[in-house]
Design a protein around this motif. Sequence first.
Motif, short mmCIF file in Angstrom:
data_model
loop_
_atom_site.label_atom_id
_atom_site.label_comp_id
_atom_site.label_asym_id
_atom_site.label_seq_id
_atom_site.Cartn_x
_atom_site.Cartn_y
_atom_site.Cartn_z
N PHE A 1 42.16 70.22 31.57
CA PHE A 1 40.76 70.63 31.64
C PHE A 1 40.08 70.02 32.87
O PHE A 1 39.39 70.71 33.62
CB PHE A 1 40.03 70.20 30.37
CG PHE A 1 38.53 70.25 30.45
CD1 PHE A 1 37.85 71.45 30.32
CD2 PHE A 1 37.79 69.09 30.70
CE1 PHE A 1 36.46 71.50 30.41
CE2 PHE A 1 36.41 69.12 30.78
CZ PHE A 1 35.74 70.33 30.64
N ARG A 2 40.30 68.73 33.10
CA ARG A 2 39.67 68.07 34.25
C ARG A 2 40.23 68.58 35.57
O ARG A 2 39.49 68.75 36.54
CB ARG A 2 39.85 66.56 34.12
CG ARG A 2 39.06 65.98 32.94
CD ARG A 2 39.33 64.52 32.71
NE ARG A 2 38.63 64.07 31.50
CZ ARG A 2 39.18 63.33 30.56
NH1 ARG A 2 40.45 62.95 30.67
NH2 ARG A 2 38.48 62.98 29.50
N GLN A 3 41.52 68.86 35.59
CA GLN A 3 42.13 69.44 36.79
C GLN A 3 41.56 70.83 37.07
O GLN A 3 41.24 71.17 38.21
CB GLN A 3 43.65 69.52 36.57
CG GLN A 3 44.44 69.92 37.80
CD GLN A 3 45.94 69.97 37.52
OE1 GLN A 3 46.41 69.47 36.49
NE2 GLN A 3 46.69 70.57 38.41
N TYR A 4 41.42 71.62 36.01
CA TYR A 4 40.84 72.96 36.12
C TYR A 4 39.40 72.89 36.63
O TYR A 4 39.00 73.64 37.53
CB TYR A 4 40.90 73.64 34.75
CG TYR A 4 40.15 74.94 34.66
CD1 TYR A 4 40.79 76.14 34.92
CD2 TYR A 4 38.80 74.97 34.31
CE1 TYR A 4 40.10 77.34 34.83
CE2 TYR A 4 38.10 76.16 34.23
CZ TYR A 4 38.76 77.34 34.49
OH TYR A 4 38.07 78.52 34.42
N SER B 1 48.78 77.07 27.35
CA SER B 1 47.43 77.27 27.89
C SER B 1 47.24 76.70 29.29
O SER B 1 46.63 77.32 30.15
CB SER B 1 46.39 76.63 26.95
OG SER B 1 46.46 77.19 25.67
N ALA B 2 47.75 75.48 29.51
CA ALA B 2 47.49 74.79 30.78
C ALA B 2 48.00 75.56 32.00
O ALA B 2 47.22 75.84 32.92
CB ALA B 2 48.06 73.38 30.75
N PRO B 3 49.28 75.95 32.06
CA PRO B 3 49.72 76.69 33.25
C PRO B 3 49.04 78.04 33.41
O PRO B 3 48.80 78.50 34.53
CB PRO B 3 51.23 76.83 33.06
CG PRO B 3 51.50 76.52 31.64
CD PRO B 3 50.41 75.63 31.18
N VAL B 4 48.70 78.69 32.28
CA VAL B 4 48.04 80.00 32.37
C VAL B 4 46.63 79.84 32.95
O VAL B 4 46.23 80.55 33.87
CB VAL B 4 47.99 80.68 30.99
CG1 VAL B 4 47.11 81.94 31.05
CG2 VAL B 4 49.39 81.06 30.54
#
Length: 205
Positions: free
Chosen positions: A138-141, A86-89
């Motif tokens: 999530f916080r980076q996004y 999920s994170a890289p996508v």
Amino acid sequence: MQGRAPIMCLVGGLRPLHSAGLARRSALEHIGGFDETLRFWECEEVTFRLAKAGRLERVQMAEPAYCWRMHRDKIYIGGEDARYRSAPVALGWIEQIRKAAEQRPLAELGLSAADRHDLLDDCTVWARLLYAQDRAAFRQYLAQARQLAPDLAPTHPPYAAWLARNVGYEAAEGAAKLVRLPRALARKSLQRLGLRPPLSLYNWD
């Protein structure tokens, strides 16, 4: 996509994939072809550049032009057991959106109200997925998404949008998760018993 802003090639569950359409070889060569550094979003990204260089038109066909292979025993996007993490996508999506926006805020893109809503809806979907699976991502996004929309708030459900404006986005997602928890637990319990959960137990928001 006919008549819509090129950035919308990156938005929504019905976004056009390059393999489902036709493009002149000269047009593909003109834009520099596929970005081979991308592991995900490569079809949407090249379609965005094609739409920006010219235009996309809808053509009626009697049969599908594109088939999507789903692996029955594997989640497509998710945690460690998924085909794609999920994170890289999600982080790749917000990166492509900001690149398509030329690092400008959403308010300066001249989108229609419907397109703006759809884009913010996708922002909510990816943020919610990351909140559930990877809090650091999530916080980076969220930091990147706020450069697109400084007043970013979840588009749904309404109480989450209200909470985000009063107690912060992360706290709002925490409250939304608590509200959805009983349905999620009931759904998992029925699945463990080999029963199919009713549609009412799925979290459409």
